[in-house]
Enzyme design. Sequence first.
Site, PDB file in Angstrom:
ATOM      1  N   TYR A 106      18.253  13.329  41.147  1.00  0.00           N
ATOM      2  CA  TYR A 106      17.763  14.719  41.266  1.00  0.00           C
ATOM      3  C   TYR A 106      18.845  15.607  41.896  1.00  0.00           C
ATOM      4  O   TYR A 106      19.096  16.723  41.424  1.00  0.00           O
ATOM      5  CB  TYR A 106      16.496  14.676  42.119  1.00  0.00           C
ATOM      6  CG  TYR A 106      15.702  15.953  42.215  1.00  0.00           C
ATOM      7  CD1 TYR A 106      14.954  16.432  41.132  1.00  0.00           C
ATOM      8  CD2 TYR A 106      15.657  16.676  43.412  1.00  0.00           C
ATOM      9  CE1 TYR A 106      14.198  17.584  41.245  1.00  0.00           C
ATOM     10  CE2 TYR A 106      14.896  17.826  43.531  1.00  0.00           C
ATOM     11  CZ  TYR A 106      14.162  18.280  42.446  1.00  0.00           C
ATOM     12  OH  TYR A 106      13.406  19.426  42.563  1.00  0.00           O
TER      13      TYR A 106
ATOM     14  N   LYS B 293      20.571  18.778  40.147  1.00  0.00           N
ATOM     15  CA  LYS B 293      20.424  20.117  40.717  1.00  0.00           C
ATOM     16  C   LYS B 293      21.791  20.697  41.111  1.00  0.00           C
ATOM     17  O   LYS B 293      21.990  21.909  41.063  1.00  0.00           O
ATOM     18  CB  LYS B 293      19.468  20.080  41.914  1.00  0.00           C
ATOM     19  CG  LYS B 293      18.022  19.703  41.531  1.00  0.00           C
ATOM     20  CD  LYS B 293      17.425  20.657  40.514  1.00  0.00           C
ATOM     21  CE  LYS B 293      15.943  20.422  40.284  1.00  0.00           C
ATOM     22  NZ  LYS B 293      15.350  21.373  39.312  1.00  0.00           N
TER      23      LYS B 293
END
Length: 251
Positions: free
Chosen positions: A157, A161
């Site tokens: 993640y 991001k």
Amino acid sequence: LDAVTVEERKVAIVTGAARGLGARIAARLGADGWVVVLADRDGDGARSAAERLATDGIAARGVDLDVTDAAAATALIEEVLATEGALTGLVNNAGVLADAPLVEMTDEQFSRVLEVCLFGAFYLSRAAAPPMIRAGFGRIVNMSSRAYMGNPGQANYSAAKAGLVGLTKSMAKELGRHSITVNAIAPGMVETEMVLSHPKAEDIIARAARANSVPRVGTPDDIAAAVSYLFSDDAGYITGDVMHVSGGRFG
Ligand SMILES: NC(=O)c1ccc[n+]([C@@H]2O[C@H](COP(=O)([O-])OP(=O)(O)OC[C@H]3O[C@@H](n4cnc5c(N)ncnc54)[C@H](O)[C@@H]3O)[C@@H](O)[C@H]2O)c1
């Protein structure tokens, strides 16, 4: 505005809009006067969310879209152009979690999160940019996360991001001369189903609230207000930025 009318300028796609932040962002942009297309892999959820907005007088509709399907992303942009006559706004908001410690993370967990959060934003943006260039106006917001600065258990993640931040900055440099702004938002923790479905949700929320300068977790309205501003004419000189909507928590 040259030949572009106000109506033509204000049509936006929000991905991952069946629920959570995406649904609230769509509501806010709709209230601001944008025609909103709520796109989600959960097409029924997107249609229900859009119907709720329509009862408030917002021009909204829901559509099926898996953002990891590049051909489907292109087809949606073409359909929106044909139906609405323009596409000038895009919020790349769809995202998923697949947390695991680094040494236990599977290839599938790593690639799935990259595909949805990062590749999805690339596919949509690549297809959305040409009509914005033709219109000489555009607004793109990519939903990053405070996690781009690193979070234990979220190598996938965080990488996705952080990748979105780089994508944002490059797109901003390429597209600025067409009056298209591209920005990222890095929310801290916001209470949505994504967070509430985590097995340690209560703990995580309490810890996040304590770590913030403004000692609470975020609301979907906090994030929607930031998108609304970045989409406004007032924000036309802001591009390539990462807006931290995180109660003052960095890192
Ligand atoms: N909630 C938070 O604390 C928080 C914090 C920082 C960033 N974010 C980011 O904000 C965005 C929205 O998060 P949320 O909390 O509303 O999550 P959520 O899980 O409540 O909603 C995500 C939506 O994305 C949709 N989606 C998932 N995969 C998809 C795909 N392949 N194609 C199309 N749609 C897909 C889901 O169906 C769902 O409707 C995500 O990108 C998330 O990473 C959330």
